[in-house]
Enzyme design. Structure first.
Site, PDB file in Angstrom:
ATOM      1  N   CYS A  88      47.780  36.439 -47.881  1.00  0.00           N
ATOM      2  CA  CYS A  88      48.583  37.086 -46.842  1.00  0.00           C
ATOM      3  C   CYS A  88      50.070  37.120 -47.186  1.00  0.00           C
ATOM      4  CB  CYS A  88      48.394  36.351 -45.510  1.00  0.00           C
ATOM      5  SG  CYS A  88      46.686  36.340 -44.919  1.00  0.00           S
ATOM      6  N   HIS A 120      43.939  30.127 -43.216  1.00  0.00           N
ATOM      7  CA  HIS A 120      43.399  31.427 -43.607  1.00  0.00           C
ATOM      8  C   HIS A 120      41.891  31.442 -43.394  1.00  0.00           C
ATOM      9  CE1 HIS A 120      43.531  35.258 -45.862  1.00  0.00           C
ATOM     10  NE2 HIS A 120      42.299  34.919 -46.216  1.00  0.00           N
ATOM     11  N   CYS A 121      41.408  32.439 -42.676  1.00  0.00           N
ATOM     12  CA  CYS A 121      39.970  32.608 -42.447  1.00  0.00           C
ATOM     13  C   CYS A 121      39.430  33.612 -43.467  1.00  0.00           C
ATOM     14  CB  CYS A 121      39.702  33.094 -41.022  1.00  0.00           C
ATOM     15  SG  CYS A 121      37.943  33.409 -40.710  1.00  0.00           S
ATOM     16  N   CYS A 157      37.486  36.589 -41.573  1.00  0.00           N
ATOM     17  CA  CYS A 157      38.370  37.573 -40.932  1.00  0.00           C
ATOM     18  C   CYS A 157      39.398  38.147 -41.906  1.00  0.00           C
ATOM     19  CB  CYS A 157      39.104  36.931 -39.752  1.00  0.00           C
ATOM     20  SG  CYS A 157      38.014  36.371 -38.428  1.00  0.00           S
ATOM     21  N   CYS A 160      45.300  35.094 -41.848  1.00  0.00           N
ATOM     22  CA  CYS A 160      45.736  33.782 -41.403  1.00  0.00           C
ATOM     23  C   CYS A 160      45.723  33.762 -39.878  1.00  0.00           C
ATOM     24  CB  CYS A 160      47.136  33.473 -41.932  1.00  0.00           C
ATOM     25  SG  CYS A 160      47.149  32.956 -43.662  1.00  0.00           S
ATOM     26  N   HIS A 202      35.559  29.509 -37.526  1.00  0.00           N
ATOM     27  CA  HIS A 202      34.991  30.850 -37.335  1.00  0.00           C
ATOM     28  C   HIS A 202      33.586  30.684 -36.785  1.00  0.00           C
ATOM     29  CE1 HIS A 202      34.737  35.220 -38.091  1.00  0.00           C
ATOM     30  NE2 HIS A 202      33.450  34.952 -38.178  1.00  0.00           N
ATOM     31  N   CYS A 203      33.339  31.262 -35.612  1.00  0.00           N
ATOM     32  CA  CYS A 203      32.055  31.086 -34.924  1.00  0.00           C
ATOM     33  C   CYS A 203      31.198  32.346 -35.066  1.00  0.00           C
ATOM     34  CB  CYS A 203      32.284  30.771 -33.446  1.00  0.00           C
ATOM     35  SG  CYS A 203      30.743  30.526 -32.527  1.00  0.00           S
TER      36      CYS A 203
END
Length: 324
Positions: free
Chosen positions: A119, A129-130, A133, A136, A143-144
């Protein structure tokens, strides 16, 4: 390129499968309870719980995760200067200059500036950071897949309420249906189709209740300590080292961090969390008064030369850790 795009599209579609499954189960449970069982005496309370359950789930799914403000991103000039610089020491100095202007208190595990190379930003405290997705996320918890969303600062309250109302929904169904299951079992009631729905309704309600009870209990514990799931597994690192209780302000203030100060809004999926997700009050006054990068002398050339001495030896190591 076309194949890669197709795979990404399939991945995005498949990510909604758990949400569709949950939605279908909820719709069937509504049909089985209201239409097949039709317990008129219990329907008012049932619908209140059902509306709150669906409302919180909707907010958990469709509330977008918050990303860091533009001031945490590298400017075009800084980015160009950083990428064109080949010397690691000079790159570190560029990050130090940028971070001095920001309210950054936490480090990486080796004492480095928390910088995301994907990012191109310096991460605010509690931001991560995901990879799902591809962004950040402020105060990221996890994360579900069951909400197909990143649970973080913007929707953590909604997620907690969703767990709570899910438990209440399952418990209410199980408590009100149980005696009718006994009647079907002893042949006091003979409607075959309704018997199947009632028996399966009790089974599903108990199964979900048991699984959600542990998850909700765990998140209640996290809230009481003011930690995220990520912080529970890896303690945040401050200027004086790792501290798992770095953001722990006491039970009441920890609750207010998530639910806000207006208690009338605590049980409703309405935004009331404190702060903006970029900075958070810390446990000790000493840490609050000494930001990671506030003391320019600490980040002088002498500190950079001592980076190889290691974090625990008291050196000011600023080795860049590219977190993904």
């Amino acid at each position: 390129m076309a194949l890669s795009r197709g795979l990404r599209c399939c991945q995005r579609v498949l990510a909604w499968v758990p949400v569709v499954i949950i939605t279908l189960v909820v719709l069937w449970s509504y049909y089985a309870y209201v239409c097949e069982l039709c317990l008129v005496a219990y329907l008012i309370v049932f619908h209140v719980i059902f509306v709150l359950f669906v409302w919180t789930y909707w907010k958990s799914v469709f509330t977008l995760p918050l990303q860091p403000d533009k001031k945490f991103h590298m400017s075009y000039a800084d980015k160009e200067r950083y990428e064109n610089e080949e010397r690691p020491e000079a790159q570190r100095q560029i990050l130090v200059e940028i971070a001095r202007k920001l309210p950054v208190y936490t480090r990486t595990g080796n004492g480095a500036i928390r910088f995301c190379d994907r990012c191109q930003l310096i991460k605010p405290d509690r931001c991560h950071h995901c990879s799902v997705c591809a962004m950040c996320v402020l105060k990221m918890d996890h994360h579900c897949p069951w909400v197909n969303n990143c649970v973080g600062f913007s929707n953590y309250k909604f997620f907690l309420l969703f767990l709570m109302y899910s438990l209440l929904y399952c418990m209410y169904i199980a408590a009100t249906v149980f005696k009718y299951v006994i009647k079907y079992w002893t042949d006091e009631l003979t409607n075959g189709r309704s018997k199947f729905h009632v028996l399966f309704l009790l089974f599903v309600a108990v199964m979900f209740f048991l699984s959600l009870m542990f998850l909700f209990g765990y998140h209640c514990w996290l809230v009481s300590r003011n930690r995220s799931t990520l912080e529970a597994f890896s303690a945040p690192v401050f200027q004086n080292g790792p501290d798992k209780n770095g953001f722990n302000l006491g039970f009441v203030k920890n609750l207010q961090q998530v639910f806000g100060e207006e208690k009338k809004l605590w049980l409703l999926p309405i935004v009331s969390s404190q702060g903006d997700g970029h900075s958070f009050p810390m446990r000790t006054l000493c840490e609050a008064q000494n930001p990671l990068l506030a003391n320019e002398e600490q980040w002088g050339d002498d500190g950079l030369d001592e980076e190889n001495h290691g974090y625990h030896e008291g050196g000011s190591s600023l080795a860049i850790e590219m977190e993904t």
